[in-house]
Design an enzyme around this catalytic site. Sequence first.
Site, short mmCIF file in Angstrom:
data_model
loop_
_atom_site.label_atom_id
_atom_site.label_comp_id
_atom_site.label_asym_id
_atom_site.label_seq_id
_atom_site.Cartn_x
_atom_site.Cartn_y
_atom_site.Cartn_z
N LYS A 53 37.35 31.01 37.28
CA LYS A 53 38.80 30.96 37.54
C LYS A 53 39.22 29.64 38.18
O LYS A 53 40.34 29.19 38.00
CB LYS A 53 39.20 32.14 38.40
CG LYS A 53 39.13 33.47 37.65
CD LYS A 53 39.82 34.58 38.42
CE LYS A 53 40.05 35.78 37.53
NZ LYS A 53 38.78 36.45 37.16
N GLU A 74 50.16 36.49 39.97
CA GLU A 74 49.94 37.92 40.11
C GLU A 74 48.44 38.14 40.08
O GLU A 74 47.70 37.34 39.53
CB GLU A 74 50.61 38.68 38.97
CG GLU A 74 49.76 38.88 37.73
CD GLU A 74 49.34 37.61 37.02
OE1 GLU A 74 50.05 36.59 37.16
OE2 GLU A 74 48.29 37.63 36.34
N SER A 78 30.15 34.32 34.05
CA SER A 78 31.50 33.91 34.47
C SER A 78 31.67 33.89 35.98
O SER A 78 32.48 33.13 36.51
CB SER A 78 32.55 34.83 33.84
OG SER A 78 32.23 36.19 34.11
C1 LIG Z 1 38.59 37.41 36.13
C2 LIG Z 1 37.20 37.45 35.69
C3 LIG Z 1 36.85 37.72 34.35
C4 LIG Z 1 37.85 38.10 33.28
O1 LIG Z 1 38.73 37.09 32.92
P1 LIG Z 1 38.68 36.30 31.52
O2 LIG Z 1 40.01 35.66 31.45
O3 LIG Z 1 38.44 37.28 30.42
O4 LIG Z 1 37.57 35.32 31.61
C5 LIG Z 1 35.52 37.66 34.00
N1 LIG Z 1 34.55 37.38 34.89
C6 LIG Z 1 34.85 37.14 36.20
C7 LIG Z 1 33.73 36.85 37.14
C8 LIG Z 1 36.17 37.15 36.64
O5 LIG Z 1 36.44 36.93 37.93
#
Ligand SMILES: *Cc1c(COP(=O)(O)O)cnc(C)c1O
Length: 408
Positions: free
Chosen positions: A86, A108, A376
Amino acid sequence: MKNRGYYGDYGGAFLPEILVATFDELEKEFERIKKDPSFWKDYETLMSSYSGRPTPLTFAGNLTQKFGGAKIYIKREDLNHTGAHKANNVMGQGMLVKQMGKKRVIAETGAGQHGVATATMAAKFGFDCTIYMGEVDVLRQRPNVFWMEQLGAKVVPVKDGTRILKDAINEAFRDWVTNMDTTHYVLGTACGPHPFPEMVSYFQSIIGKEARKQILDAEGRLPKRVYACVGGGSNAMGLFSGFFNDPVELIGVEAGGKGLNSGRHASRLCSNDASAGIAQGYKTYFLQDDDGQMKETHSISAGLDYVGVSPILSHMHDTGKARFESATDTEVIKALQLTMQKEGIIPALESSHAFARAFKEAPCLSKEEAIIINQSGRGDKDIFTIADAVDDPEWKEFIIEKANEYNA
Ligand SMILES: *Cc1c(COP(=O)(O)O)cnc(C)c1O
Protein backbone atom coordinates in the site's frame (compact mmCIF):
# COMPACT_ATOMS: atom_id res chain seq x y z
CA MET A 1 -19.90 9.82 -20.42
CA LYS A 2 -16.35 9.87 -21.58
CA ASN A 3 -14.72 7.12 -23.53
CA ARG A 4 -11.49 7.19 -21.56
CA GLY A 5 -10.61 4.74 -18.86
CA TYR A 6 -12.36 1.75 -20.40
CA TYR A 7 -10.96 -1.78 -20.37
CA GLY A 8 -13.21 -3.61 -22.77
CA ASP A 9 -16.64 -3.04 -21.29
CA TYR A 10 -15.38 -2.20 -17.77
CA GLY A 11 -14.18 0.91 -16.00
CA GLY A 12 -15.30 4.38 -16.96
CA ALA A 13 -16.11 7.29 -14.68
CA PHE A 14 -19.74 7.59 -13.59
CA LEU A 15 -19.58 10.84 -11.66
CA PRO A 16 -21.91 13.45 -10.26
CA GLU A 17 -21.62 16.59 -12.40
CA ILE A 18 -19.96 18.49 -9.57
CA LEU A 19 -16.94 16.16 -9.50
CA VAL A 20 -16.27 16.07 -13.25
CA ALA A 21 -13.89 19.04 -13.24
CA THR A 22 -11.92 17.59 -10.32
CA PHE A 23 -11.47 14.26 -12.10
CA ASP A 24 -10.51 16.07 -15.32
CA GLU A 25 -7.82 17.95 -13.41
CA LEU A 26 -6.55 14.74 -11.77
CA GLU A 27 -6.43 12.96 -15.11
CA LYS A 28 -4.54 15.86 -16.69
CA GLU A 29 -1.98 15.88 -13.86
CA PHE A 30 -1.58 12.11 -14.03
CA GLU A 31 -1.01 12.24 -17.80
CA ARG A 32 1.60 14.94 -17.21
CA ILE A 33 3.64 13.01 -14.61
CA LYS A 34 3.46 9.82 -16.70
CA LYS A 35 5.27 11.66 -19.50
CA ASP A 36 7.83 13.19 -17.12
CA PRO A 37 10.73 10.75 -16.58
CA SER A 38 12.00 12.82 -13.62
CA PHE A 39 8.79 12.06 -11.69
CA TRP A 40 9.35 8.30 -11.81
CA LYS A 41 13.01 8.78 -10.92
CA ASP A 42 12.06 10.92 -7.89
CA TYR A 43 9.44 8.31 -6.95
CA GLU A 44 12.04 5.53 -7.00
CA THR A 45 14.42 7.65 -4.91
CA LEU A 46 11.70 8.35 -2.36
CA MET A 47 10.71 4.69 -2.18
CA SER A 48 14.31 3.57 -1.72
CA SER A 49 15.06 6.06 1.04
CA TYR A 50 11.70 5.79 2.86
CA SER A 51 10.26 2.39 2.07
CA GLY A 52 13.12 -0.08 1.60
CA ARG A 53 12.88 -0.43 -2.17
CA PRO A 54 13.81 -2.35 -4.16
CA THR A 55 12.24 -5.07 -2.02
CA PRO A 56 14.06 -8.42 -2.24
CA LEU A 57 13.03 -11.43 -4.29
CA THR A 58 13.61 -14.29 -1.86
CA PHE A 59 14.29 -17.85 -3.04
CA ALA A 60 12.19 -20.16 -0.81
CA GLY A 61 14.54 -23.17 -0.84
CA ASN A 62 12.81 -25.19 1.85
CA LEU A 63 9.33 -24.81 0.35
CA THR A 64 10.73 -25.64 -3.09
CA GLN A 65 12.23 -28.83 -1.70
CA LYS A 66 9.03 -29.75 0.10
CA PHE A 67 6.85 -29.51 -3.01
CA GLY A 68 9.49 -30.96 -5.35
CA GLY A 69 8.40 -28.96 -8.39
CA ALA A 70 9.04 -25.41 -9.61
CA LYS A 71 11.48 -23.14 -7.80
CA ILE A 72 9.47 -20.87 -5.52
CA TYR A 73 10.43 -17.20 -5.28
CA ILE A 74 8.74 -14.67 -3.01
CA LYS A 75 8.52 -10.95 -3.87
CA ARG A 76 8.83 -9.24 -0.50
CA GLU A 77 6.33 -6.36 -0.47
CA ASP A 78 6.00 -7.03 3.27
CA LEU A 79 9.32 -5.22 3.69
CA ASN A 80 7.83 -1.90 2.61
CA HIS A 81 7.35 0.83 5.20
CA THR A 82 4.05 0.12 7.06
CA GLY A 83 4.37 -3.52 6.04
CA ALA A 84 2.63 -3.81 2.68
CA HIS A 85 2.50 -2.74 -0.95
CA LYS A 86 0.00 0.00 0.00
CA ALA A 87 2.98 2.32 0.59
CA ASN A 88 3.73 2.29 -3.17
CA ASN A 89 0.33 3.77 -3.98
CA VAL A 90 0.00 6.33 -1.19
CA MET A 91 3.52 7.73 -1.63
CA GLY A 92 3.01 8.07 -5.39
CA GLN A 93 -0.29 9.88 -4.89
CA GLY A 94 1.35 12.01 -2.17
CA MET A 95 3.99 13.23 -4.63
CA LEU A 96 1.28 14.03 -7.16
CA VAL A 97 -0.84 15.92 -4.58
CA LYS A 98 2.18 17.98 -3.57
CA GLN A 99 2.73 19.01 -7.20
CA MET A 100 -0.96 19.90 -7.53
CA GLY A 101 -0.57 22.27 -4.57
CA LYS A 102 -3.28 20.66 -2.45
CA LYS A 103 -2.86 20.63 1.32
CA ARG A 104 -5.36 18.08 2.54
CA VAL A 105 -5.93 14.37 1.87
CA ILE A 106 -8.87 12.14 2.73
CA ALA A 107 -9.27 8.39 2.44
CA GLU A 108 -11.68 5.63 3.35
CA THR A 109 -10.55 2.44 5.00
CA GLY A 110 -12.17 -0.84 6.01
CA ALA A 111 -9.58 -2.85 7.89
CA GLY A 112 -7.53 0.27 8.53
CA GLN A 113 -4.38 -0.67 6.60
CA HIS A 114 -4.94 1.90 3.86
CA GLY A 115 -5.83 4.47 6.53
CA VAL A 116 -2.54 3.89 8.34
CA ALA A 117 -0.57 4.10 5.07
CA THR A 118 -2.35 7.35 4.11
CA ALA A 119 -1.84 8.88 7.58
CA THR A 120 1.87 8.00 7.32
CA MET A 121 2.15 9.66 3.92
CA ALA A 122 0.28 12.75 5.18
CA ALA A 123 2.67 13.09 8.14
CA LYS A 124 5.68 12.80 5.85
CA PHE A 125 4.37 15.37 3.32
CA GLY A 126 2.80 17.71 5.90
CA PHE A 127 -0.80 17.29 4.69
CA ASP A 128 -3.90 17.61 6.80
CA CYS A 129 -5.53 14.13 6.89
CA THR A 130 -9.04 12.83 7.51
CA ILE A 131 -9.87 9.11 7.37
CA TYR A 132 -13.45 7.86 7.01
CA MET A 133 -14.24 4.51 8.54
CA GLY A 134 -17.52 2.70 9.21
CA GLU A 135 -18.41 2.80 12.90
CA VAL A 136 -18.46 -1.01 13.01
CA ASP A 137 -14.93 -1.12 11.56
CA VAL A 138 -13.69 1.52 14.03
CA LEU A 139 -14.74 -0.80 16.86
CA ARG A 140 -13.23 -3.91 15.19
CA GLN A 141 -9.92 -2.32 14.21
CA ARG A 142 -8.82 -0.43 17.32
CA PRO A 143 -5.04 -0.97 16.81
CA ASN A 144 -5.13 0.69 13.36
CA VAL A 145 -7.39 3.50 14.56
CA PHE A 146 -4.93 4.10 17.40
CA TRP A 147 -2.00 4.38 14.96
CA MET A 148 -3.87 6.66 12.54
CA GLU A 149 -4.65 9.05 15.38
CA GLN A 150 -1.10 8.90 16.75
CA LEU A 151 0.17 9.72 13.24
CA GLY A 152 -1.92 12.89 13.33
CA ALA A 153 -4.96 11.90 11.26
CA LYS A 154 -8.56 12.59 12.19
CA VAL A 155 -10.59 9.38 12.11
CA VAL A 156 -14.31 9.92 11.45
CA PRO A 157 -16.62 6.99 12.35
CA VAL A 158 -19.40 6.79 9.73
CA LYS A 159 -22.80 6.06 11.27
CA ASP A 160 -24.83 5.70 8.03
CA GLY A 161 -26.14 2.47 6.52
CA THR A 162 -24.52 -0.73 7.70
CA ARG A 163 -21.59 1.35 9.06
CA ILE A 164 -18.87 -0.46 7.07
CA LEU A 165 -16.53 0.24 4.14
CA LYS A 166 -19.12 1.14 1.47
CA ASP A 167 -20.68 3.72 3.79
CA ALA A 168 -17.23 5.18 4.45
CA ILE A 169 -16.66 5.45 0.66
CA ASN A 170 -19.92 7.44 0.29
CA GLU A 171 -18.91 9.77 3.10
CA ALA A 172 -15.43 10.33 1.63
CA PHE A 173 -17.01 11.32 -1.72
CA ARG A 174 -19.35 13.71 0.13
CA ASP A 175 -16.33 15.36 1.77
CA TRP A 176 -14.54 15.60 -1.58
CA VAL A 177 -17.48 17.31 -3.27
CA THR A 178 -17.43 19.95 -0.53
CA ASN A 179 -13.66 20.47 -0.42
CA MET A 180 -12.44 19.76 -3.96
CA ASP A 181 -10.24 22.86 -4.18
CA THR A 182 -8.01 21.96 -1.24
CA THR A 183 -8.43 18.21 -0.98
CA HIS A 184 -7.34 15.03 -2.75
CA TYR A 185 -9.08 11.69 -2.22
CA VAL A 186 -6.40 8.98 -1.90
CA LEU A 187 -8.16 5.91 -3.29
CA GLY A 188 -6.60 2.73 -1.93
CA THR A 189 -6.79 0.19 -4.74
CA ALA A 190 -7.09 -0.21 -8.51
CA CYS A 191 -10.85 0.45 -8.45
CA GLY A 192 -13.16 3.47 -8.64
CA PRO A 193 -13.69 5.96 -11.46
CA HIS A 194 -11.01 6.66 -14.07
CA PRO A 195 -8.14 7.58 -13.65
CA PHE A 196 -7.81 5.71 -10.33
CA PRO A 197 -7.55 2.11 -11.63
CA GLU A 198 -4.82 3.14 -14.06
CA MET A 199 -3.07 5.51 -11.66
CA VAL A 200 -2.92 3.09 -8.72
CA SER A 201 -1.70 0.32 -11.07
CA TYR A 202 0.94 2.71 -12.40
CA PHE A 203 2.44 3.31 -8.97
CA GLN A 204 2.21 -0.39 -8.09
CA SER A 205 3.97 -1.34 -11.34
CA ILE A 206 7.22 -0.77 -9.43
CA ILE A 207 6.65 -4.30 -8.03
CA GLY A 208 6.60 -6.00 -11.42
CA LYS A 209 9.44 -3.91 -12.86
CA GLU A 210 11.72 -4.99 -10.00
CA ALA A 211 10.52 -8.60 -9.94
CA ARG A 212 11.14 -9.12 -13.66
CA LYS A 213 14.71 -7.87 -13.40
CA GLN A 214 15.34 -9.82 -10.19
CA ILE A 215 14.14 -13.17 -11.55
CA LEU A 216 16.20 -12.71 -14.74
CA ASP A 217 19.27 -12.01 -12.58
CA ALA A 218 18.60 -15.04 -10.40
CA GLU A 219 17.45 -17.59 -12.98
CA GLY A 220 18.45 -16.21 -16.35
CA ARG A 221 14.89 -16.84 -17.53
CA LEU A 222 11.35 -15.69 -17.00
CA PRO A 223 9.07 -17.37 -14.46
CA LYS A 224 6.46 -19.85 -15.68
CA ARG A 225 3.73 -18.37 -13.49
CA VAL A 226 3.27 -15.45 -11.08
CA TYR A 227 0.70 -15.40 -8.25
CA ALA A 228 -0.94 -12.52 -6.40
CA CYS A 229 -3.96 -12.23 -4.11
CA VAL A 230 -6.84 -10.06 -5.35
CA GLY A 231 -8.81 -7.71 -3.13
CA GLY A 232 -9.35 -4.56 -5.15
CA GLY A 233 -6.53 -5.76 -7.37
CA SER A 234 -3.66 -3.32 -6.84
CA ASN A 235 -0.87 -5.68 -5.77
CA ALA A 236 -1.89 -8.11 -8.51
CA MET A 237 -1.82 -5.34 -11.15
CA GLY A 238 1.57 -4.25 -9.80
CA LEU A 239 3.16 -7.66 -10.19
CA PHE A 240 1.34 -8.67 -13.40
CA SER A 241 2.25 -5.47 -15.24
CA GLY A 242 5.93 -6.46 -15.19
CA PHE A 243 5.05 -9.50 -17.33
CA PHE A 244 2.27 -8.21 -19.63
CA ASN A 245 4.39 -8.66 -22.74
CA ASP A 246 5.93 -11.99 -21.73
CA PRO A 247 4.77 -15.59 -22.09
CA VAL A 248 4.13 -15.75 -18.33
CA GLU A 249 0.91 -17.03 -16.82
CA LEU A 250 -0.73 -14.50 -14.48
CA ILE A 251 -2.77 -15.96 -11.62
CA GLY A 252 -4.99 -13.91 -9.32
CA VAL A 253 -6.25 -15.54 -6.13
CA GLU A 254 -9.48 -14.39 -4.53
CA ALA A 255 -10.94 -15.02 -1.10
CA GLY A 256 -12.74 -18.38 -1.14
CA GLY A 257 -13.89 -17.87 2.46
CA LYS A 258 -15.91 -20.88 3.66
CA GLY A 259 -16.02 -22.24 0.08
CA LEU A 260 -17.46 -21.03 -3.23
CA ASN A 261 -20.75 -22.89 -2.65
CA SER A 262 -21.24 -21.53 0.86
CA GLY A 263 -22.30 -18.03 -0.18
CA ARG A 264 -19.70 -16.87 2.32
CA HIS A 265 -16.73 -15.72 0.23
CA ALA A 266 -15.46 -12.68 -1.69
CA SER A 267 -14.74 -14.27 -5.09
CA ARG A 268 -15.98 -12.01 -7.85
CA LEU A 269 -14.11 -13.43 -10.83
CA CYS A 270 -14.07 -17.15 -10.09
CA SER A 271 -17.51 -17.73 -8.57
CA ASN A 272 -20.98 -17.57 -10.14
CA ASP A 273 -22.21 -15.07 -7.57
CA ALA A 274 -21.02 -11.89 -9.30
CA SER A 275 -22.21 -10.00 -12.36
CA ALA A 276 -21.28 -6.82 -14.20
CA GLY A 277 -22.77 -3.64 -12.84
CA ILE A 278 -22.14 0.02 -12.13
CA ALA A 279 -21.56 1.22 -8.58
CA GLN A 280 -19.23 3.58 -6.75
CA GLY A 281 -18.52 5.40 -10.01
CA TYR A 282 -17.27 2.55 -12.22
CA LYS A 283 -18.33 -0.62 -14.04
CA THR A 284 -16.99 -4.00 -13.02
CA TYR A 285 -17.99 -7.40 -11.61
CA PHE A 286 -19.79 -6.93 -8.30
CA LEU A 287 -21.06 -9.54 -5.87
CA GLN A 288 -24.70 -8.55 -6.21
CA ASP A 289 -28.13 -10.15 -6.44
CA ASP A 290 -30.50 -9.92 -9.41
CA ASP A 291 -31.84 -6.58 -8.16
CA GLY A 292 -28.34 -5.08 -7.95
CA GLN A 293 -28.26 -5.27 -4.15
CA MET A 294 -24.69 -5.81 -2.97
CA LYS A 295 -24.21 -9.16 -1.24
CA GLU A 296 -22.56 -9.73 2.10
CA THR A 297 -18.97 -10.86 1.64
CA HIS A 298 -16.76 -12.94 3.88
CA SER A 299 -13.05 -13.61 4.14
CA ILE A 300 -10.63 -14.44 6.92
CA SER A 301 -8.58 -11.53 5.56
CA ALA A 302 -10.10 -8.06 5.83
CA GLY A 303 -8.12 -6.80 2.82
CA LEU A 304 -9.77 -9.20 0.34
CA ASP A 305 -13.28 -8.74 1.70
CA TYR A 306 -14.69 -6.45 -1.00
CA VAL A 307 -17.73 -6.59 -3.36
CA GLY A 308 -16.05 -5.02 -6.42
CA VAL A 309 -12.77 -5.63 -8.22
CA SER A 310 -10.47 -3.70 -10.53
CA PRO A 311 -12.11 -3.16 -13.95
CA ILE A 312 -8.73 -3.94 -15.51
CA LEU A 313 -8.77 -7.40 -13.93
CA SER A 314 -12.41 -7.92 -14.96
CA HIS A 315 -11.33 -7.33 -18.55
CA MET A 316 -8.31 -9.63 -18.18
CA HIS A 317 -10.66 -12.27 -16.79
CA ASP A 318 -13.04 -12.07 -19.76
CA THR A 319 -10.23 -12.09 -22.33
CA GLY A 320 -8.26 -14.88 -20.63
CA LYS A 321 -5.21 -12.67 -20.14
CA ALA A 322 -5.12 -13.78 -16.50
CA ARG A 323 -6.49 -16.82 -14.67
CA PHE A 324 -8.44 -16.45 -11.42
CA GLU A 325 -8.64 -18.99 -8.60
CA SER A 326 -9.69 -18.92 -4.98
CA ALA A 327 -8.35 -20.24 -1.67
CA THR A 328 -10.50 -21.01 1.36
CA ASP A 329 -9.91 -19.68 4.88
CA THR A 330 -8.73 -23.12 5.98
CA GLU A 331 -6.27 -23.50 3.08
CA VAL A 332 -4.96 -20.02 3.80
CA ILE A 333 -4.15 -20.73 7.47
CA LYS A 334 -2.38 -23.97 6.44
CA ALA A 335 -0.27 -22.17 3.83
CA LEU A 336 0.59 -19.44 6.33
CA GLN A 337 1.72 -21.94 8.97
CA LEU A 338 3.82 -23.84 6.47
CA THR A 339 5.53 -20.66 5.24
CA MET A 340 6.34 -19.58 8.79
CA GLN A 341 7.76 -22.96 9.73
CA LYS A 342 9.71 -23.63 6.53
CA GLU A 343 11.01 -20.16 5.69
CA GLY A 344 10.72 -18.01 8.83
CA ILE A 345 8.50 -15.60 6.93
CA ILE A 346 5.07 -14.41 8.14
CA PRO A 347 2.85 -13.46 5.19
CA ALA A 348 -0.32 -11.41 5.73
CA LEU A 349 -3.56 -13.40 5.58
CA GLU A 350 -4.29 -11.65 2.27
CA SER A 351 -0.97 -12.70 0.74
CA SER A 352 -1.37 -16.24 2.09
CA HIS A 353 -4.15 -16.77 -0.49
CA ALA A 354 -1.52 -16.50 -3.25
CA PHE A 355 0.76 -18.86 -1.33
CA ALA A 356 -2.02 -21.44 -0.89
CA ARG A 357 -2.75 -21.58 -4.63
CA ALA A 358 0.92 -21.61 -5.62
CA PHE A 359 1.54 -24.54 -3.25
CA LYS A 360 -1.22 -26.50 -5.02
CA GLU A 361 0.31 -25.91 -8.44
CA ALA A 362 4.07 -25.98 -7.76
CA PRO A 363 4.37 -29.79 -7.64
CA CYS A 364 2.88 -30.04 -11.16
CA LEU A 365 5.66 -27.93 -12.70
CA SER A 366 9.17 -29.07 -13.56
CA LYS A 367 12.19 -28.37 -11.37
CA GLU A 368 13.73 -26.16 -14.06
CA GLU A 369 10.83 -23.74 -13.93
CA ALA A 370 10.35 -20.88 -11.48
CA ILE A 371 7.28 -19.19 -10.04
CA ILE A 372 6.89 -15.93 -8.13
CA ILE A 373 4.45 -15.37 -5.27
CA ASN A 374 3.72 -11.77 -4.34
CA GLN A 375 3.89 -11.39 -0.57
CA SER A 376 1.75 -8.25 -0.52
CA GLY A 377 2.21 -7.69 3.22
CA ARG A 378 3.40 -8.99 6.54
CA GLY A 379 1.25 -10.96 8.95
CA ASP A 380 2.06 -9.30 12.28
CA LYS A 381 -1.10 -7.21 11.93
CA ASP A 382 -3.17 -10.41 11.81
CA ILE A 383 -2.04 -11.75 15.19
CA PHE A 384 -5.57 -11.60 16.67
CA THR A 385 -7.13 -13.53 13.75
CA ILE A 386 -4.30 -16.05 13.40
CA ALA A 387 -4.12 -16.79 17.14
CA ASP A 388 -7.89 -17.41 17.09
CA ALA A 389 -7.65 -19.63 14.01
CA VAL A 390 -4.91 -21.83 15.47
CA ASP A 391 -6.80 -21.75 18.78
CA ASP A 392 -3.78 -20.89 20.93
CA PRO A 393 -4.86 -21.28 24.59
CA GLU A 394 -2.04 -19.13 26.04
CA TRP A 395 -2.96 -16.27 23.72
CA LYS A 396 -6.54 -16.40 25.03
CA GLU A 397 -5.26 -16.31 28.59
CA PHE A 398 -3.10 -13.29 27.74
CA ILE A 399 -6.09 -11.37 26.31
CA ILE A 400 -8.25 -12.19 29.35
CA GLU A 401 -5.41 -11.16 31.69
CA LYS A 402 -5.10 -7.81 29.85
CA ALA A 403 -8.84 -7.21 30.11
CA ASN A 404 -8.76 -8.00 33.83
CA GLU A 405 -6.00 -5.42 34.33
CA TYR A 406 -8.33 -2.73 32.96
CA ASN A 407 -11.29 -3.93 35.01
CA ALA A 408 -9.34 -3.98 38.26
C1 LIG B 1 -4.98 -4.15 1.27
C2 LIG B 1 -4.23 -5.39 1.09
C3 LIG B 1 -4.49 -6.28 0.03
C4 LIG B 1 -5.63 -6.11 -0.94
O1 LIG B 1 -5.51 -5.03 -1.79
P1 LIG B 1 -5.19 -5.15 -3.37
O2 LIG B 1 -5.57 -3.81 -3.88
O3 LIG B 1 -6.01 -6.25 -3.94
O4 LIG B 1 -3.75 -5.42 -3.50
C5 LIG B 1 -3.68 -7.39 -0.10
N1 LIG B 1 -2.68 -7.65 0.75
C6 LIG B 1 -2.40 -6.83 1.79
C7 LIG B 1 -1.28 -7.18 2.71
C8 LIG B 1 -3.15 -5.67 1.99
O5 LIG B 1 -2.88 -4.88 3.04
